[in-house]
Design an enzyme around this catalytic site. Structure first.
Site, PDB file in Angstrom:
ATOM      1  N   ASP A  24       0.846  -1.148  -0.068  1.00 47.80           N
ATOM      2  CA  ASP A  24       0.123  -0.021   0.079  1.00 47.80           C
ATOM      3  C   ASP A  24       0.933   1.291   0.023  1.00 47.80           C
ATOM      4  O   ASP A  24       1.915   1.469   0.419  1.00 47.80           O
ATOM      5  CB  ASP A  24      -1.130   0.042   1.342  1.00 47.80           C
ATOM      6  CG  ASP A  24      -2.077   0.884   1.351  1.00 47.80           C
ATOM      7  OD1 ASP A  24      -2.009   1.531  -0.092  1.00 47.80           O
ATOM      8  OD2 ASP A  24      -2.706   1.297   2.100  1.00 47.80           O
ATOM      9  N   HIS A  41       2.478   3.269  -8.877  1.00 48.99           N
ATOM     10  CA  HIS A  41       2.305   1.772  -9.241  1.00 48.99           C
ATOM     11  C   HIS A  41       3.425   1.377  -9.978  1.00 48.99           C
ATOM     12  O   HIS A  41       4.039   0.129  -9.774  1.00 48.99           O
ATOM     13  CB  HIS A  41       1.023   1.520 -10.066  1.00 48.99           C
ATOM     14  CG  HIS A  41      -0.121   1.776  -9.447  1.00 48.99           C
ATOM     15  ND1 HIS A  41      -0.383   1.641  -8.045  1.00 48.99           N
ATOM     16  CD2 HIS A  41      -1.365   2.697  -9.594  1.00 48.99           C
ATOM     17  CE1 HIS A  41      -1.575   1.978  -7.574  1.00 48.99           C
ATOM     18  NE2 HIS A  41      -2.076   2.509  -8.261  1.00 48.99           N
ATOM     19  N   GLU A  71     -11.960  -5.558  -4.536  1.00 46.77           N
ATOM     20  CA  GLU A  71     -12.849  -4.332  -4.235  1.00 46.77           C
ATOM     21  C   GLU A  71     -12.122  -3.248  -5.231  1.00 46.77           C
ATOM     22  O   GLU A  71     -12.699  -2.083  -5.261  1.00 46.77           O
ATOM     23  CB  GLU A  71     -12.902  -3.839  -2.939  1.00 46.77           C
ATOM     24  CG  GLU A  71     -13.816  -4.683  -2.102  1.00 46.77           C
ATOM     25  CD  GLU A  71     -13.278  -6.077  -1.943  1.00 46.77           C
ATOM     26  OE1 GLU A  71     -14.006  -7.159  -2.210  1.00 46.77           O
ATOM     27  OE2 GLU A  71     -12.051  -6.230  -1.264  1.00 46.77           O
ATOM     28  N   LEU A 135      11.768 -20.249  -4.659  1.00 46.08           N
ATOM     29  CA  LEU A 135      10.653 -19.531  -3.900  1.00 46.08           C
ATOM     30  C   LEU A 135       9.509 -19.648  -5.014  1.00 46.08           C
ATOM     31  O   LEU A 135       9.462 -19.681  -5.970  1.00 46.08           O
ATOM     32  CB  LEU A 135      11.024 -17.857  -4.298  1.00 46.08           C
ATOM     33  CG  LEU A 135       9.969 -16.978  -3.584  1.00 46.08           C
ATOM     34  CD1 LEU A 135       9.739 -16.887  -2.034  1.00 46.08           C
ATOM     35  CD2 LEU A 135      10.321 -15.460  -4.110  1.00 46.08           C
TER      36      LEU A 135
HETATM   37  C1  FPP Z   1      -1.853   0.030  -3.154  1.00 38.58           C
HETATM   38  O1  FPP Z   1      -1.620   1.364  -3.264  1.00 38.58           O
HETATM   39  C2  FPP Z   1      -1.534  -0.634  -4.432  1.00 38.58           C
HETATM   40  C3  FPP Z   1      -2.417  -1.151  -5.239  1.00 38.58           C
HETATM   41  C4  FPP Z   1      -3.723  -1.350  -5.437  1.00 38.58           C
HETATM   42  C5  FPP Z   1      -1.534  -1.836  -6.520  1.00 38.58           C
HETATM   43  C6  FPP Z   1      -0.357  -2.834  -5.967  1.00 38.58           C
HETATM   44  C7  FPP Z   1       0.407  -2.880  -7.545  1.00 38.58           C
HETATM   45  C8  FPP Z   1       1.919  -2.648  -7.700  1.00 38.58           C
HETATM   46  C9  FPP Z   1       2.664  -2.704  -6.305  1.00 38.58           C
HETATM   47  C10 FPP Z   1       2.538  -2.900  -8.973  1.00 38.58           C
HETATM   48  C11 FPP Z   1       2.138  -4.154  -9.871  1.00 38.58           C
HETATM   49  C12 FPP Z   1       2.613  -5.397  -9.376  1.00 38.58           C
HETATM   50  C13 FPP Z   1       2.398  -6.483  -9.820  1.00 38.58           C
HETATM   51  C14 FPP Z   1       2.847  -7.751  -9.282  1.00 38.58           C
HETATM   52  C15 FPP Z   1       2.285  -6.586 -11.356  1.00 38.58           C
HETATM   53  P1  FPP Z   1      -2.527   2.581  -3.171  1.00 38.58           P
HETATM   54  O2  FPP Z   1      -2.739   2.873  -4.752  1.00 38.58           O
HETATM   55  O3  FPP Z   1      -3.903   2.380  -2.568  1.00 38.58           O
HETATM   56  O4  FPP Z   1      -2.044   3.665  -2.645  1.00 38.58           O
HETATM   57  P2  FPP Z   1      -2.381   5.090  -1.694  1.00 38.58           P
HETATM   58  O5  FPP Z   1      -3.224   4.274  -0.622  1.00 38.58           O
HETATM   59  O6  FPP Z   1      -1.341   5.689  -1.419  1.00 38.58           O
HETATM   60  O7  FPP Z   1      -3.410   5.823  -2.289  1.00 38.58           O
END
Ligand code: FPP
Length: 259
Positions: A24, A41, A71, A135
């Site tokens: 997150d 991201h 969600e 892994l």
């Molecule tokens: C949450 O941060 C993150 C996500 C919903 C996406 C996670 C994706 C990645 C780490 C990159 C891609 C990974 C793979 C394995 C392809 P947020 O957007 O909710 O952050 P915020 O809370 O600061 O808004």
């Protein structure tokens, strides 16, 4: 693999056998730099690479990453499209490298809502790396803990209709999305929030939790080392008293031959 922390006390080690992470803070990382959320991201994917490498080097057996929850479809359409595209790009770029490093790739979640080309890449990636013995990297995509429990219950009932009213954990276990992995030892959530967000609701029963304020794109090998160090300092009691745990450790140590 069927092992349940509520049925028997599992064997634990200094290094977690299974690490599960909610990555997150990508959006905030980008906002802090006046960048669009998607830039966070993109950087988040670099933190994924670092973490996969770090876990493989430390001897972690299973790493499970929450990439997209059931969600997350509620997010703005452009962000959802970007995340799907990032997943496609990551699979195209990384599967060969995972394979070279003896890493087995698995993807859990409801594939029915994913684009056909993404499902095809997932299937190919899983097939290519299926025989790898290092892994096991699991990506949770369109995954929800409640979805997981419900789909497993439904499959279990249709497989054993005769057992009505007498189902056991052992009957359910083969149908859960992570049936091939032990329960997570360590759960990490970056980004400062302290919640599970419908991640592995069944599997986290006795997992050690670590919440850090660090934003996911900033999570690096030092952060991982700190998480492992915190894990090592935990006393895992699985319902027992501290005295019982200490006695058990003494017994094990007295049976370990000294050189
Ligand atoms: C949450 O941060 C993150 C996500 C919903 C996406 C996670 C994706 C990645 C780490 C990159 C891609 C990974 C793979 C394995 C392809 P947020 O957007 O909710 O952050 P915020 O809370 O600061 O808004």
């Amino acid at each position: 693999m069927f092992s349940s922390s509520t049925i028997a006390v599992p064997k634990t080690d200094k290094v977690p056998r299974h690490v599960a992470i909610i990555m997150d803070g990508n959006g905030r990382w980008a906002r802090n730099r006046f960048l669009p959320r998607v830039a966070g991201h993109r950087r988040g994917l670099e933190a994924v690479r670092t973490t996969v490498r770090g876990c493989a080097e430390a001897g972690v057996g299973y790493l499970t990453l929450f990439a997209f929850s059931s969600e997350n479809w509620r997010r703005p359409e452009e962000e959802v499209s970007f995340l799907m595209e990032l997943f496609v790009v990551a699979l195209r770029q990384e599967v060969a490298r995972l394979h070279e490093n003896n890493i087995r790739l698995k993807v859990i979640g409801d594939r029915s809502g994913l684009e056909a080309r993404l499902v095809e890449l997932i299937t190919q990636g899983e097939r290519k790396t299926a025989g790898n013995t290092g892994l096991t990297l699991t990506i949770a995509a369109d995954y929800g803990g409640r979805w997981d429990i419900l789909q497993a219950v439904n499959k279990m009932i249709s497989e054993h209709p005769d057992k009505q009213g007498c189902y056991s954990e052992g009957d359910l276990a083969p149908f859960l999305a992570l049936s091939y992995a032990p329960e997570p030892d360590l759960f990490i959530r970056t980004g400062g929030e302290q919640r599970i967000s419908n991640f592995l609701l069944w599997q986290l029963a006795y997992t050690e939790f670590l919440f850090t304020d660090e934003l996911w794109p900033d999570f690096n090998s030092k952060s991982l080392a700190r998480a492992f160090s915190s894990y090592r300092s935990r006393e895992r009691r699985f319902g027992r008293t501290s005295e019982q745990v200490t006695d058990m450790q003494r017994q094990v140590e007295s049976k370990t031959p000294t050189r």
